[in-house]
Design an enzyme around this catalytic site. Structure first.
Site, PDB file in Angstrom:
ATOM      1  N   SER A   1       4.543   2.576   7.930  1.00 29.47           N
ATOM      2  CA  SER A   1       4.274   1.364   7.138  1.00 29.47           C
ATOM      3  C   SER A   1       5.483   0.978   6.295  1.00 29.47           C
ATOM      4  O   SER A   1       6.079   1.815   5.618  1.00 29.47           O
ATOM      5  CB  SER A   1       3.075   1.586   6.210  1.00 29.47           C
ATOM      6  OG  SER A   1       1.912   1.829   6.971  1.00 29.47           O
TER       7      SER A   1
ATOM      8  N   ASP B   1       0.421  -7.903   1.208  1.00 24.64           N
ATOM      9  CA  ASP B   1       0.710  -6.475   1.395  1.00 24.64           C
ATOM     10  C   ASP B   1       2.214  -6.234   1.484  1.00 24.64           C
ATOM     11  O   ASP B   1       2.713  -5.540   2.371  1.00 24.64           O
ATOM     12  CB  ASP B   1       0.017  -5.928   2.654  1.00 24.64           C
ATOM     13  CG  ASP B   1       0.068  -4.396   2.717  1.00 24.64           C
ATOM     14  OD1 ASP B   1       0.143  -3.768   1.640  1.00 24.64           O
ATOM     15  OD2 ASP B   1       0.065  -3.830   3.842  1.00 24.64           O
TER      16      ASP B   1
ATOM     17  N   HIS C   1       0.817  -1.216   0.000  1.00 26.30           N
ATOM     18  CA  HIS C   1       0.000   0.000   0.000  1.00 26.30           C
ATOM     19  C   HIS C   1       0.852   1.269   0.000  1.00 26.30           C
ATOM     20  O   HIS C   1       0.351   2.362  -0.263  1.00 26.30           O
ATOM     21  CB  HIS C   1      -0.979   0.010   1.185  1.00 26.30           C
ATOM     22  CG  HIS C   1      -0.320   0.179   2.534  1.00 26.30           C
ATOM     23  ND1 HIS C   1       0.015  -0.884   3.331  1.00 26.30           N
ATOM     24  CD2 HIS C   1       0.039   1.293   3.217  1.00 26.30           C
ATOM     25  CE1 HIS C   1       0.551  -0.435   4.458  1.00 26.30           C
ATOM     26  NE2 HIS C   1       0.562   0.887   4.399  1.00 26.30           N
TER      27      HIS C   1
END
Length: 588
Positions: A431, A348, A315
């Site tokens: 992230s 992911d 992402h």
């Protein structure tokens, strides 16, 4: 002098000889001028009775030897002053005319009447009234003496003021110097300040009046004023002393403040401390800036090898799409462009590569299977684009099944992660960053947080960390990264069945048919070979409870294709155990 026979110049009243002495002879006094008017009616009447005076009396040297004329004798009255009537004792009604009195041998006036009422003359007579007393005007606020009350209550013609009666001078002595008459303005002021003007310092017969009203002595007032001043001075001293004391207490005195400080240390930190871990891991952590045609974002990654491969979240690079730009900034400030190597939305994870950068330091990888709840960990990243941010915490839990994504609506972007939970603060921008142990080895990839307003999500909630962070175990990340670097794609382990995601009971139920209308159990697949049938409810995987279809998928994807799993299921109310060899499917 001889009564009734004046043969020479008339002697002044202050030089009148005693009885029996001859008056010195001299030139006659000139007659009075017709232009001079008498000051009052009585003065005019007496003037008419006086004999003529020759001009020789006014000539220089006409005075008696040894007696010089006083300046006041001939001083004219100013024009703006009214003549002062001479004080006379009224003559009785049966008094004889002056000629008769002279014939009878009575004493005659020694001087002609003064029409200007110039002191010391007032009117004809053997005695002239004493000059009026001129007193200073009292200052503002000065107490005034009480009114004078003499034995005769003598009334003066000057504004009705009570002056003491005139006293005759002693023979052979000169009178006190005369004072000018009070002006009209002074007379009005004197009338208003009558108590002060009633005081007569020349009156020896009247009792002495005090200059101030009876009351508090001046010395007592001075003492009280001094006491008040002392009290005020004491108060000022107390206030000043308190202010100085407060300043000294707050500022440590009037000298320059020098605070104690420890000496500079040259040694480093222990390798297992947070500072030691950060110093070892930071050179391998990078910040990614991604921009595409529609959106842009910021994330974190870490170096996998010296060839320039960097692992991050899917992402994070998603905004770049197929034509966007990815920029990598190292901890030392060096910047380089990166290219996408491969990505997988189911896990992911994504891998990018930089070229032309020397001195790369790969971050060592740990083993997530060795992690225990309570182990200390350190999270490194760029929350809200604040690069090189270090936070610490512990492992709160293991094998947390979480899902994220699903914005596309077809489920292709849903991620299933059997995550490590940590309380180390993780925020948007963390992230893709590493979660390291006390030996600065990567044990997870920071991917999601539990936000108070947006639930779980690998993209993180914008409300910030609440102490619930999740990281992809590094064992899973290592396998996917290797596949992405080697083939550009990642494979997913599967059992070849379709699950009923609407099932609300405990466990994961196998559906009756697939989404496209085909069979729920793929013919010849791993599940069909193990004996799984439509409607079975799988409750455990390798002895671990499964409460939903999402948890079953997370448990399966935590393994590699080809791994063998033991499944526990319910069929017709009876519990069964089966062994399944995992198949493989290409990721997206």
């Amino acid at each position: 002098m001889d009564d009734g026979k004046p043969t020479g110049p008339k002697a002044k009243w202050w030089s009148r000889p005693p009885e029996g002495r001859a008056v010195p002879q001299g030139p006659e006094v000139p007659p009075a001028r017709s232009g001079e008017a008498a000051a009052g009616a009585g003065a005019a009447e007496v003037t008419a009775q006086l004999p003529p005076v020759t001009d020789e009396a006014s000539a220089p040297g006409a005075h008696t030897a040894g007696h010089a004329p006083l300046p006041a004798e001939r001083a004219p009255m100013p024009a703006d002053h009214a003549p002062m009537p001479a004080e006379q004792t009224p003559a009785p009604a049966d008094a004889a005319p002056a000629s008769v009195q002279q014939a009878q041998g009575r004493p005659q006036p020694l001087h002609e009447p003064d029409v200007y009422s110039t002191p010391p003359y007032g009117g004809p007579g053997p005695w002239a009234p004493a000059p009026p007393v001129q007193l200073p005007t009292p200052a503002h606020g000065t107490p005034l003496p009480p009114p004078y009350a003499g034995p005769q209550n003598h009334q003066s013609a000057q504004g009705g003021l009570n002056y003491p009666p005139p006293q005759p001078p002693h023979q052979g002595q000169h009178p006190a110097p005369t004072q000018p008459l009070p002006q009209p303005a002074q007379s009005a002021q004197a009338a208003q300040s009558g108590q002060w003007l009633q005081y007569d310092p020349w009156n020896t017969a009247a009792p002495v009046q005090p200059l101030t009203h009876p009351g508090e002595p001046r010395r007592t007032r001075r003492r009280r004023a001094g006491a008040a001043g002392a009290v005020l001075l004491l108060l000022c001293g107390c206030v000043l002393g308190g202010a100085v004391g407060a300043y000294i207490e707050r500022n440590g005195g009037f000298t320059t403040v020098e605070l104690p400080q420890a000496d500079r240390e040259s040694g480093g930190r222990a390798p297992d401390s947070v500072a030691g871990i950060a110093a070892s891991a930071l050179p391998s952590v990078v910040t990614l800036h991604v921009s595409g045609s529609d959106e842009q974002g910021t994330g974190t990654g870490f170096v996998l090898d010296r060839q320039g491969h960097i692992l991050t979240n899917n992402h994070v690079v998603q905004p770049a799409g197929s034509s966007g730009e990815i920029s990598v900034t190292f901890s030392g400030g060096q910047t380089a462009r990166a290219e996408l190597v491969g990505k997988d939305s189911g896990y992911d994870l994504a891998v990018v590569k930089v070229t032309g950068v020397s001195g790369l330091k790969p971050l060592p990888l740990g083993n997530s299977d060795n992690v225990r709840v309570g182990d200390p960990v350190v999270a490194i990243g760029a929350p809200f684009d604040l690069s090189n941010t270090v936070t610490s915490g512990i492992i709160s839990a293991k094998e947390r099944p979480i899902t994220a994504g699903g914005e596309s609506g077809d489920g292709s972007d849903v991620s299933y992660v059997d995550a490590l939970q940590t309380d180390a603060p993780i925020n948007p921008g963390n992230s893709g960053g590493p979660l390291v142990d006390t030996r600065a080895r990567v044990i997870g990839i920071n991917s999601a947080i539990r936000a108070a307003d947006s639930g779980t999500g690998l993209g993180g909630g914008q409300s910030g960390s609440i102490g619930l962070g999740f990281a992809i175990p590094i064992n899973q990340g290592k396998r996917v990264a290797e596949e992405l670097i080697n083939t550009g794609k990642a494979t997913h382990p599967v059992i070849g069945v379709s699950l009923d995601m609407e099932y609300a009971g405990d466990g994961a139920r196998v559906g009756t048919e697939a989404a496209g209308g085909g069979p729920a159990v793929t013919a010849g697949g791993p599940g069909a070979k193990a004996g799984i049938k439509p409607g079975d409810v799988i409750t455990q995987v390798d002895g671990q409870r499964v409460h939903s279809g999402e948890e079953l998928i997370v448990k399966i994807r935590a393994h590699r294709p080809g791994d063998r799993l033991e499944l526990t299921l319910l069929r017709g109310g009876r519990e069964r155990t089966l062994t399944v060899a995992l198949g493989s499917a290409d990721g997206s």
